[in-house]
Design an enzyme around this catalytic site. Structure first.
Site, PDB file in Angstrom:
ATOM      1  N   SER A 144       0.573   7.471  -3.349  1.00  0.00           N
ATOM      2  CA  SER A 144       1.593   7.663  -2.332  1.00  0.00           C
ATOM      3  C   SER A 144       2.255   9.014  -2.590  1.00  0.00           C
ATOM      4  O   SER A 144       2.804   9.228  -3.667  1.00  0.00           O
ATOM      5  CB  SER A 144       2.620   6.523  -2.444  1.00  0.00           C
ATOM      6  OG  SER A 144       3.702   6.734  -1.569  1.00  0.00           O
ATOM      7  N   LYS A 169      -1.784   8.152   0.801  1.00  0.00           N
ATOM      8  CA  LYS A 169      -0.697   7.749   1.711  1.00  0.00           C
ATOM      9  C   LYS A 169       0.331   8.864   1.768  1.00  0.00           C
ATOM     10  O   LYS A 169       0.787   9.342   0.726  1.00  0.00           O
ATOM     11  CB  LYS A 169      -0.100   6.444   1.182  1.00  0.00           C
ATOM     12  CG  LYS A 169       1.319   6.094   1.614  1.00  0.00           C
ATOM     13  CD  LYS A 169       1.660   4.674   1.198  1.00  0.00           C
ATOM     14  CE  LYS A 169       3.125   4.467   0.926  1.00  0.00           C
ATOM     15  NZ  LYS A 169       3.422   3.101   0.456  1.00  0.00           N
ATOM     16  N   LEU A 170       0.666   9.276   2.976  1.00  0.00           N
ATOM     17  CA  LEU A 170       1.639  10.353   3.161  1.00  0.00           C
ATOM     18  C   LEU A 170       2.925   9.784   3.726  1.00  0.00           C
ATOM     19  O   LEU A 170       2.894   9.015   4.696  1.00  0.00           O
ATOM     20  CB  LEU A 170       1.086  11.394   4.138  1.00  0.00           C
ATOM     21  CG  LEU A 170      -0.273  12.010   3.789  1.00  0.00           C
ATOM     22  CD1 LEU A 170      -0.737  12.927   4.917  1.00  0.00           C
ATOM     23  CD2 LEU A 170      -0.189  12.773   2.469  1.00  0.00           C
ATOM     24  N   LYS A 171       4.033  10.170   3.145  1.00  0.00           N
ATOM     25  CA  LYS A 171       5.328   9.755   3.689  1.00  0.00           C
ATOM     26  C   LYS A 171       5.651  10.625   4.896  1.00  0.00           C
ATOM     27  O   LYS A 171       5.438  11.849   4.867  1.00  0.00           O
ATOM     28  CB  LYS A 171       6.411   9.927   2.613  1.00  0.00           C
ATOM     29  CG  LYS A 171       6.237   9.003   1.416  1.00  0.00           C
ATOM     30  CD  LYS A 171       6.559   7.562   1.804  1.00  0.00           C
ATOM     31  CE  LYS A 171       6.573   6.667   0.576  1.00  0.00           C
ATOM     32  NZ  LYS A 171       6.966   5.283   0.926  1.00  0.00           N
ATOM     33  N   ASP A 196       3.442   6.327   5.786  1.00  0.00           N
ATOM     34  CA  ASP A 196       4.537   5.373   5.577  1.00  0.00           C
ATOM     35  C   ASP A 196       5.836   6.017   6.057  1.00  0.00           C
ATOM     36  O   ASP A 196       6.256   7.045   5.525  1.00  0.00           O
ATOM     37  CB  ASP A 196       4.635   5.012   4.076  1.00  0.00           C
ATOM     38  CG  ASP A 196       5.662   3.913   3.808  1.00  0.00           C
ATOM     39  OD1 ASP A 196       6.323   3.456   4.772  1.00  0.00           O
ATOM     40  OD2 ASP A 196       5.800   3.512   2.641  1.00  0.00           O
ATOM     41  N   GLU A 221       2.376   2.432   8.075  1.00  0.00           N
ATOM     42  CA  GLU A 221       3.242   1.498   7.338  1.00  0.00           C
ATOM     43  C   GLU A 221       4.696   1.606   7.800  1.00  0.00           C
ATOM     44  O   GLU A 221       5.251   2.706   7.855  1.00  0.00           O
ATOM     45  CB  GLU A 221       3.117   1.829   5.838  1.00  0.00           C
ATOM     46  CG  GLU A 221       3.875   0.897   4.913  1.00  0.00           C
ATOM     47  CD  GLU A 221       3.639   1.230   3.428  1.00  0.00           C
ATOM     48  OE1 GLU A 221       2.686   1.991   3.116  1.00  0.00           O
ATOM     49  OE2 GLU A 221       4.414   0.734   2.593  1.00  0.00           O
ATOM     50  N   ASP A 246       5.932  -3.475   5.368  1.00  0.00           N
ATOM     51  CA  ASP A 246       6.412  -3.467   3.980  1.00  0.00           C
ATOM     52  C   ASP A 246       7.815  -4.094   4.004  1.00  0.00           C
ATOM     53  O   ASP A 246       7.967  -5.326   3.853  1.00  0.00           O
ATOM     54  CB  ASP A 246       6.401  -2.006   3.471  1.00  0.00           C
ATOM     55  CG  ASP A 246       7.035  -1.802   2.097  1.00  0.00           C
ATOM     56  OD1 ASP A 246       7.610  -2.750   1.536  1.00  0.00           O
ATOM     57  OD2 ASP A 246       6.977  -0.670   1.557  1.00  0.00           O
ATOM     58  N   LYS A 270       4.832  -6.525  -2.252  1.00  0.00           N
ATOM     59  CA  LYS A 270       5.524  -6.092  -3.473  1.00  0.00           C
ATOM     60  C   LYS A 270       6.173  -7.342  -4.050  1.00  0.00           C
ATOM     61  O   LYS A 270       6.964  -7.990  -3.351  1.00  0.00           O
ATOM     62  CB  LYS A 270       6.610  -5.055  -3.146  1.00  0.00           C
ATOM     63  CG  LYS A 270       6.072  -3.717  -2.677  1.00  0.00           C
ATOM     64  CD  LYS A 270       7.189  -2.736  -2.316  1.00  0.00           C
ATOM     65  CE  LYS A 270       6.600  -1.419  -1.830  1.00  0.00           C
ATOM     66  NZ  LYS A 270       7.617  -0.543  -1.206  1.00  0.00           N
ATOM     67  N   LEU A 300       7.569   2.926  -7.698  1.00  0.00           N
ATOM     68  CA  LEU A 300       7.589   3.873  -8.822  1.00  0.00           C
ATOM     69  C   LEU A 300       7.892   3.142 -10.129  1.00  0.00           C
ATOM     70  O   LEU A 300       8.648   3.635 -10.970  1.00  0.00           O
ATOM     71  CB  LEU A 300       8.628   4.982  -8.605  1.00  0.00           C
ATOM     72  CG  LEU A 300       8.684   5.680  -7.235  1.00  0.00           C
ATOM     73  CD1 LEU A 300       9.736   6.788  -7.260  1.00  0.00           C
ATOM     74  CD2 LEU A 300       7.346   6.262  -6.844  1.00  0.00           C
TER      75      LEU A 300
HETATM   76  O1  OSB Z   1       7.824   2.255   0.833  1.00  0.00           O
HETATM   77  O2  OSB Z   1       6.219   1.949  -0.466  1.00  0.00           O
HETATM   78  C1  OSB Z   1       7.351   2.382  -0.270  1.00  0.00           C
HETATM   79  C2  OSB Z   1       8.558   4.287  -3.363  1.00  0.00           C
HETATM   80  C3  OSB Z   1       9.889   3.948  -3.363  1.00  0.00           C
HETATM   81  C4  OSB Z   1      10.388   3.162  -2.349  1.00  0.00           C
HETATM   82  C5  OSB Z   1       9.548   2.704  -1.338  1.00  0.00           C
HETATM   83  C6  OSB Z   1       8.196   3.018  -1.349  1.00  0.00           C
HETATM   84  C7  OSB Z   1       7.707   3.841  -2.358  1.00  0.00           C
HETATM   85  C8  OSB Z   1       6.336   4.307  -2.427  1.00  0.00           C
HETATM   86  C9  OSB Z   1       5.789   4.705  -3.775  1.00  0.00           C
HETATM   87  O3  OSB Z   1       5.610   4.461  -1.469  1.00  0.00           O
HETATM   88  C10 OSB Z   1       4.800   3.760  -4.295  1.00  0.00           C
HETATM   89  C11 OSB Z   1       4.501   3.991  -5.749  1.00  0.00           C
HETATM   90  O4  OSB Z   1       3.771   4.935  -6.051  1.00  0.00           O
HETATM   91  O5  OSB Z   1       4.993   3.229  -6.600  1.00  0.00           O
HETATM   92 MG    MG Z   2       6.342   1.366   2.090  1.00  0.00          MG
END
Ligand code: OSB
Ligand code: MG
Length: 376
Positions: A144, A169-171, A196, A221, A246, A270, A300
């Site tokens: 991510s 995965k790109l934010k 995401d 996402e 999510d 999660k 994280l």
């Molecule tokens: O939305 O998945 C998410 C990190 C912090 C809060 C929300 C998210 C994320 C990530 C990182 O996408 C995922 C990771 O590498 O742990």
């Molecule tokens: Mg997410």
């Protein structure tokens, strides 16, 4: 091995809770803000000379979901641990049942439930994955990538593709979406790409998502509000790319609503977000019944949470690569002795009983504060 089976009860003798803070190798920016370090509560449950470990995934402020570190730690301290310490449990379901009356606090409940799973698996000399019904020896992982400039994002996406990650995965956020995807897709024409949005759009942005349909994404996402399954169903009816939820899925009941209304064609699980491994498994099983794939998201996590995620991901309906990438992408040094490292996009399952990792106590002492002990 059925989870409802009654084993010799395990008496929880005591607990220890502390706050851990680790600097991040690179700041991580998502639509809701930037993280410079990873701060999390670590819980140790004790029984029969064994220790079980759980890691909380709440953030300092309630900007991902509605829990915060101080609020949830207080709930664990004053409500959950007094329900557990000095009591005996034949299996995790007995412990989970005690927490059922309390609304919310999914991440707080999960931290305690996860520590008990580790403890229970160790008492049975079994790896956690065996008790969860997992079958794989390694899991497929993606990565991510946080929000940076278009140029830097392309560079990082290509570098992680070269490392063998199975999906990038790109934010995204409003104003940082179509152009970044166009650039990354051009550089990586064949890669599995996803985005995401961390809840940052509304239905009036449907045009952006229609434009994203051109980039052959595996899924989009959580584009819309964290508490809005209904509008995700509307958006899904207007675009071709599958939606993945999510933040909106806190329980198997939420998952049922999303699946029945076609608000999600993929679900991110999660453990912390859904209150523990038992609820995660219910969501996993329900999605399998609907022939909808799941994957394991991340927050994280430090080594304890990461090890739990790896065991969770061995269940058969985890059919898409998870976010459980190498811990070295996040931390120069982690709180566990074992390196959790993916090679060519495959993360091995830590061997041994429980979650299979051990704490580096000397390092942990340097990055901990507020150590509290609990006993009967
Ligand atoms: O939305 O998945 C998410 C990190 C912090 C809060 C929300 C998210 C994320 C990530 C990182 O996408 C995922 C990771 O590498 O742990
Ligand atoms: Mg997410």
């Amino acid at each position: 091995m059925p989870l409802h089976q009654t084993y010799a009860p395990l008496r929880v003798d005591g607990a220890e809770m502390r706050l851990v803070s680790l600097p991040l190798v690179t700041p991580f920016t998502i639509a809701t803000g930037t993280m410079h370090d990873k701060t999390f509560p670590l819980l140790i449950l004790k029984a029969d000379g064994l220790e079980g470990y759980g890691e909380g995934v709440m953030d300092p402020l309630p900007d991902y979901l509605d829990e915060s570190i101080t609020g949830s730690m207080d709930f664990v301290r004053t409500v959950l641990l007094p329900q557990v310490i000095g009591k005996s449990f034949a299996n995790p379901a007995e412990l989970e049942a005690l927490f059922a009356p309390w609304r919310g606090f999914y991440m707080a409940k999960a931290m305690v439930e996860m520590a008990f799973w580790d403890l229970w698996a160790k008492s049975l000399s079994l790896p956690l994955k065996a008790l969860l019904g997992g079958t794989n020896d390694a899991i497929e992982v993606g990565v991510s990538l946080g929000i940076t400039s278009v140029e830097e994002t392309v560079k990082r996406a290509v570098a992680h593709q070269e490392l063998g990650y199975k999906r990038i995965k790109l934010k995204i956020k409003p104003g940082h979406d179509v152009a970044v995807l166009a650039a990354v897709r051009k550089a990586l024409p064949k890669s599995h790409l996803t985005v995401d949005a961390n809840t940052s759009y509304s239905l009036s942005d449907t045009g952006v998502f229609r434009a994203l349909d051109d980039f052959d994404l595996d899924y989009i996402e959580q584009p819309l509000a964290w508490d809005d399954i209904h509008d995700h169903a509307k958006l899904q009816s207007r675009i071709t790319t599958p939606l993945c939820l999510d933040e909106s899925i806190r329980s198997a009941a939420d998952a049922r609503k999303a699946l029945e209304s076609d608000a999600a064609r993929v679900i991110n699980i999660k453990v912390g977000r859904v209150g523990g491994h038992l609820e995660a498994k219910r969501i996993h099983d329900l999605c399998a019944a609907f022939d909808v794939p799941v994957w394991c998201g991340g927050m994280l996590e430090g080594g304890i949470g990461r090890a739990h995620n790896i065991h969770l991901s061995t269940q058969p309906n985890f059919r898409k690569p998870g976010d459980t990438s190498s811990s070295s992408l996040y931390f120069t040094k982690d709180i566990i002795n074992e390196a959790l490292t993916a090679e060519e996009g495959l993360m091995p399952i830590p061997p041994g009983s429980g979650i299979g990792v051990t704490l580096d106590w000397d390092f942990l002492a340097k990055v901990s504060s507020g150590i509290e002990t609990f006993s009967k």
